[in-house]
Design a protein around this motif. Structure first.
Motif, mmCIF file in Angstrom:
data_model
loop_
_atom_site.group_PDB
_atom_site.id
_atom_site.type_symbol
_atom_site.label_atom_id
_atom_site.label_comp_id
_atom_site.label_asym_id
_atom_site.label_seq_id
_atom_site.Cartn_x
_atom_site.Cartn_y
_atom_site.Cartn_z
ATOM 1 N N ILE A 323 12.361 -9.426 1.892
ATOM 2 C CA ILE A 323 11.577 -8.364 2.650
ATOM 3 C C ILE A 323 12.172 -6.952 2.435
ATOM 4 C CG2 ILE A 323 11.040 -7.871 5.075
ATOM 5 C CD1 ILE A 323 9.925 -10.651 4.154
ATOM 6 N N ASN A 324 11.122 -6.138 2.023
ATOM 7 C CA ASN A 324 11.396 -4.551 1.846
ATOM 8 C C ASN A 324 11.964 -3.953 2.987
ATOM 9 O OD1 ASN A 324 10.367 -1.531 1.659
ATOM 10 N ND2 ASN A 324 10.628 -2.248 -0.344
ATOM 11 N N GLU A 325 13.111 -3.022 2.908
ATOM 12 C CA GLU A 325 13.922 -2.504 4.110
ATOM 13 C C GLU A 325 13.121 -1.627 4.685
ATOM 14 O OE1 GLU A 325 17.754 -1.740 3.000
ATOM 15 O OE2 GLU A 325 18.568 -3.628 2.451
ATOM 16 N N LYS A 326 12.468 -1.009 3.897
ATOM 17 C CA LYS A 326 11.549 0.320 4.444
ATOM 18 C C LYS A 326 10.407 -0.094 5.291
ATOM 19 C CE LYS A 326 9.632 4.693 2.734
ATOM 20 N NZ LYS A 326 9.515 5.648 1.601
ATOM 21 N N THR A 327 9.573 -0.755 4.347
ATOM 22 C CA THR A 327 8.479 -1.041 5.122
ATOM 23 C C THR A 327 8.382 -2.195 5.910
ATOM 24 O OG1 THR A 327 7.627 -2.704 3.130
ATOM 25 C CG2 THR A 327 7.029 -0.236 2.996
ATOM 26 N N GLY A 328 9.363 -3.331 5.948
ATOM 27 C CA GLY A 328 9.444 -4.319 6.783
ATOM 28 C C GLY A 328 8.373 -5.505 6.316
ATOM 29 N N THR A 329 7.946 -5.251 5.023
ATOM 30 C CA THR A 329 6.973 -6.139 4.451
ATOM 31 C C THR A 329 7.246 -7.006 3.387
ATOM 32 O OG1 THR A 329 5.886 -4.665 3.244
ATOM 33 C CG2 THR A 329 5.041 -5.007 5.540
ATOM 34 N N PRO A 330 6.701 -8.246 2.982
ATOM 35 C CA PRO A 330 7.060 -9.104 1.736
ATOM 36 C C PRO A 330 6.337 -8.314 0.465
ATOM 37 C CG PRO A 330 5.500 -10.344 3.075
ATOM 38 C CD PRO A 330 5.801 -9.043 3.633
ATOM 39 N N VAL A 331 7.018 -7.388 -0.204
ATOM 40 C CA VAL A 331 6.367 -6.620 -1.307
ATOM 41 C C VAL A 331 6.160 -7.555 -2.302
ATOM 42 C CG1 VAL A 331 6.240 -4.720 -2.613
ATOM 43 C CG2 VAL A 331 6.869 -4.536 -0.341
ATOM 44 N N ASN A 332 7.113 -8.339 -2.706
ATOM 45 C CA ASN A 332 7.185 -9.033 -4.104
ATOM 46 C C ASN A 332 6.112 -10.255 -4.052
ATOM 47 O OD1 ASN A 332 9.387 -7.666 -4.915
ATOM 48 N ND2 ASN A 332 10.983 -9.211 -4.279
ATOM 49 N N ALA A 333 5.991 -10.945 -2.770
ATOM 50 C CA ALA A 333 5.054 -11.814 -2.601
ATOM 51 C C ALA A 333 3.658 -11.350 -2.617
ATOM 52 C CB ALA A 333 5.483 -12.688 -1.297
#
Length: 526
Positions: A323-333
């Motif tokens: 989970i990306n710390e800045k956006t709080g979203t699963p950027v890789n997935a």
């Protein structure tokens, strides 16, 4: 993930996730090819089946945030690792195929908005096989743009989705009102079901595609403030609204034009053009593009979160769970699943995608309904006698449903339904009366168990029997790929994940002992 969503957000996410390619393209295709004006019955049948699935899905969705604390893979507890992996693979398949189909339909309606033929923005490559030879660059560009937006903020995506969905509802109302001013009842009544009941149910199986996407709401449970209340309201509210909208739009289309001349690529736009309402053609195109944009947004958000959960189990590479710390979203997935959508959408025709998507989704929702009957069995608590009765009744429910579906596919008679439907009814009744429920849902429970999940199994199997053999062959190829992956990778990942869960529980036990001031002892697995 950050808890930022409530039931109002989920209703509009559900609407945005479902409303899109199915209604704007498949309505014309199935009215022209299979159902005629009786397509309203087809939408009702597939809508009832989808609503049954929604009930089953909702109970799991409410418990996922609780279960993930102790069990990273809920389906693995209910079905076993093997069936859980097969279900997970097909859910990902559903998301990819669904996203690709929406992206290609986006191109068709965008072309009509610019006064072009739906295929004008696609590149014809004669060297490729039929149904795979019209490359769609826009079906690559649009998912990438929407994927970038969804990776930046879940709440921002929710706000955009809510605004776009409200605008789309306004467009829908205008489409229905304008279309009914050119209604001709003879178009609707003169030959209501030209292809008979078989055509109506064949269309129902394909149109199930139109209701796909609501499960994306379930994947957002971790980001929902009060899952026990918000998810049931969000799922059931959005699906009820969708069924009413689909029926109204299909009736409007069939009142405007005879089913025999309805266009199969952009039916609503060209129907308005045919009656001289060119301004309405543009309105339809704008509504379709907005609807499919929100559909694609919800699809990408849902598939990324599901892939994140799979990454947490190590069934897929664990870096997908980051989970990306800045956006709080699963950027890789999000990046991986968006690229998968783009690859499939670039090549594959909608007629191939829609049938594949219906098969995969009906199969998944059947597994969900089967696992919901878990209330009747808990390992170590259910007696051997109740366990044997439970297994016997469940097997008979599934087999009688399959037999009904096969009989529908190969016969034009009705006598064969007497034994198959009777066995289904008696098996469900026996499960209700002769086996004691071993557990109760923690947050929200499906009513009328086992009748509702049993009816879901029967309805889904029946619709599967209405689809073509070629689609089942393609689905079989995908299933074979999943099996190879499972035995080479997934089986070992499942073992590693179980060891990790065991270590986590051991550490938790040690921490509890330390906090209680008790000596720490080794925890030896049973």
């Amino acid at each position: 993930m950050k808890k930022t969503l409530n039931w109002w957000d989920l209703i509009w996410f559900g609407f945005g996730a479902v409303f899109g390619a199915g209604i704007f393209v498949l309505t014309g295709l199935e009215a022209n090819r299979d159902a005629g004006p009786a397509i309203i019955i087809s939408f009702l049948v597939s809508g009832v089946s989808a609503m049954l699935c929604v009930f089953c899905y909702t109970e799991f969705a409410c418990e996922i945030p609780v279960q993930l604390v102790n069990e990273p893979y809920l389906e693995g507890v209910e079905l076993g690792d093997f069936l859980a992996f097969i279900a997970a693979g097909n859910i990902l398949f559903e998301y990819i195929v669904g996203g690709a189909s929406v992206a290609r339909t986006w191109t068709s309606y965008f072309a009509t908005f610019l006064n072009h033929h739906p295929d004008d923005f696609r590149l014809h490559v004669p060297a490729l096989a039929e149904n795979f030879n019209r490359l769609d660059p826009l079906a690559v560009a649009i998912p990438i743009l929407i994927g970038i937006f969804s990776a930046r903020s879940t709440k921002g995506s929710s706000r955009f989705n809510s605004v776009a969905a409200v605008v789309n509802v306004g467009v829908i109302v205008l489409i229905i009102a304008a279309g009914l001013t050119h209604a001709n009842t003879e178009n609707f009544t003169s030959n209501f079901a030209p292809y008979g009941p078989r055509g109506v149910f064949t269309a129902s199986a394909v149109l199930f595609f139109s209701y796909i996407g609501f499960d994306a709401v379930a994947t957002m449970a971790e980001e929902t403030k009060n899952p026990g209340k918000d998810i049931p309201i969000g799922l059931l509210g959005s699906m009820s609204f969708i069924i009413c909208v689909y029926c109204a739009l299909s009736v409007t289309l069939c009142l405007m034009q005879s089913y025999a001349v309805i266009d199969i690529s952009a039916p609503f736009s060209l129907a308005f053009q045919a009656v001289g309402m060119n301004w309405a053609k543009y309105l339809v195109a704008v509504g379709a593009v907005i609807g499919m944009s929100t559909n694609l947004l919800a699809n990408i958000i849902g598939q990324a979160r599901y892939f994140t959960h799979i990454g947490r189990t190590h069934m897929a590479p664990p870096w997908l769970a980051a989970i990306n710390e800045k956006t709080g979203t699963p950027v890789n997935a999000t990046v991986v699943m968006t690229l998968a959508n783009c690859i499939v959408g670039l090549f594959t025709d909608l007629s191939i995608l829609s049938n594949l998507l219906s098969i995969a989704t009906l199969f998944i929702f059947t597994l969900v309904a089967v696992s919901l009957i878990r209330r009747y069995y808990v390992a170590g608590e259910t007696s051997n006698a109740d366990r044997n009765k439970f297994i016997g009744f469940l097997v008979m429910i599934v087999l009688s449903s399959i037999a009904t579906s096969i009989y529908w596919a190969v016969s034009n008679g009705w006598v064969g339904y007497i034994p198959t439907v009777s066995i289904w009814f008696l098996s469900t009744l026996g499960l209700k009366l002769m086996v004691k429920q071993a557990r109760q849902p923690k947050l929200w429970g499906v009513p009328l168990v086992p009748w509702l999940p049993s009816a879901t199994i029967a309805m889904n199997m029946f619709l599967l029997g209405s689809l073509d053999a070629a689609s089942f062959i393609r689905f079989g190829i995908w299933a074979a790929i999943l099996l190879v992956y499972y035995f080479l990778v997934g089986l070992h990942a499942s073992h590693d994940s179980a060891k990790e869960v065991s270590r986590g529980r051991e550490e938790a036990a040690k921490l509890e002992n330390l906090e209680a001031g008790q000596p720490v002892t080794a925890v030896i697995p049973a």
